[in-house]
Scaffold this active site. Sequence first.
Site, short mmCIF file in Angstrom:
data_model
loop_
_atom_site.label_atom_id
_atom_site.label_comp_id
_atom_site.label_asym_id
_atom_site.label_seq_id
_atom_site.Cartn_x
_atom_site.Cartn_y
_atom_site.Cartn_z
N HIS A 119 -2.08 -10.18 -6.78
CA HIS A 119 -2.78 -9.92 -5.51
C HIS A 119 -4.24 -9.66 -5.81
CE1 HIS A 119 -3.29 -8.80 -1.35
NE2 HIS A 119 -4.00 -7.76 -1.75
N ASP B 91 4.08 -11.68 -9.25
CA ASP B 91 3.07 -12.07 -8.27
C ASP B 91 1.72 -11.48 -8.67
OD1 ASP B 91 1.92 -13.21 -6.05
OD2 ASP B 91 2.92 -11.92 -4.59
N1 URA Z 1 -6.06 -5.36 2.02
C1 URA Z 1 -4.98 -4.82 2.60
O1 URA Z 1 -3.96 -5.46 2.74
N2 URA Z 1 -5.05 -3.55 3.02
C2 URA Z 1 -6.16 -2.79 2.88
O2 URA Z 1 -6.14 -1.64 3.27
C3 URA Z 1 -7.28 -3.37 2.30
C4 URA Z 1 -7.21 -4.67 1.86
#
Ligand code: URA
Length: 438
Positions: free
Chosen positions: A84, A82
């Site tokens: 992110h 994945d």
């Molecule tokens: N995205 C998240 O999921 N958590 C955070 O603390 C900051 C960005």
Amino acid sequence: MYIPQDIIRTKRDKKVLTETQINNFVDGLVTQKFTDAQVGAMAMAIFQNGMQNDEKVAFTLAMMNSGTVLNWQNFIDEPIVDKHSTGGVGDKVSLMLAPIVAACGAYVPMISGRGLGHTGGTSDKLESIPGFNIHPSLDHFRNTVKSIGTAIISQTDDLAPADKRLYSIRDVTSTVESIELITASILSKKLATGLDSLVMDVKIGNGAMMTSLTDAQALAQSIVDVATGAGVTTSALITDMNQVLGQTAGNAVEIVETVDYLTGKHREARLHQVVMALAAQMLVAAKIASNSQQGRDLAQSALDSGKAAEIFEKMIAALGGSNHFLTTYKEELTNANVVKDICATQAGFITAVQTRDIGMAVVALGGGRLDHHQSVDHSVGFTDILPKGTQVNVGDVIAKVHAKSNDDADKAMSQYLQATQISAQIVEIEPVIYQTIL
Ligand code: URA
């Protein structure tokens, strides 16, 4: 079992938390044994005094284990990978990347977020597709990943529930911007999807959460170290968010750009660079490619053969959309009532963009939200956005605004022009990719 005030005191006094203390804190988050005040105090103590890597790993794993952790063993044999992103404006990379990487033989179960503040969210973008269900049952999600190679859905309440409460308290206690808390928050949710490997896209710039390279590097390194410590092969790219990524910012308009990208109708150069770099990294991590160049070649072939586009269309059909979205997307997606050209008011080069302000202009148009309860107008946003460095004459179209009304369009147009600097002299433009952290 420790009482909350002892755990808070340990961190307040700059000591290292034991695994038991960390587990007690995370348990207290879920069971409410920690009051909101105690959670806030703990978040502030972590914000001020930090955590060592082992503490961060234990904290991330405890948060991950606070809810469902997906397990793909005996269901899918192939690598589960994945990506992110820390988020930005016009960041539609996940929508392209997931089908490309799936087309190369990896499995990509992607849990996406909603937009908040000036940043867009993949879940909102997908919801502009008629019928698309971003909340399928877990079984349906797993079966879609197995049969098609990828499914992109929204964050669910049962993945890392401890983070949900902690995040909402951080939001009102000025403790969001802590590398330790961000690391655990992001990774607890990502690792709960049962990944073998992860690639992080840490955005840097005036449209990103991290506005300095030093902060972006610190976050990227922290995520790589903690995820690796938790047993998931992870690397990070630091990529530019000093201008909108690609040519569109909004929801339906970004879906159009995604389809045009996947089908080869148009691929904006900077966007393509980010997609290819992340795809290559994911394929190397998944051991499908032996090096980055081979990863790029495989990703490019998945685009050229049409396989990635086909997977995108199948995913949409499997999650409730039409069976032929690639053919009918223009008719299916809702168009804005008003579309107007935004024209350069002076000649020169586009040298600077206040990216956050453009994100906020999308929000003002109704395309984003300032709190979780607001609904989103999927039709609005900006298209035909010219990148930094482009030379323009007075009257040239530098973008188009899509709005609900003439009034909204005029306001957004003036916000866009104010956020865009045109100068007589060309300046050096930031690189698309700053660094790769392995
Ligand atoms: N995205 C998240 O999921 N958590 C955070 O603390 C900051 C960005």
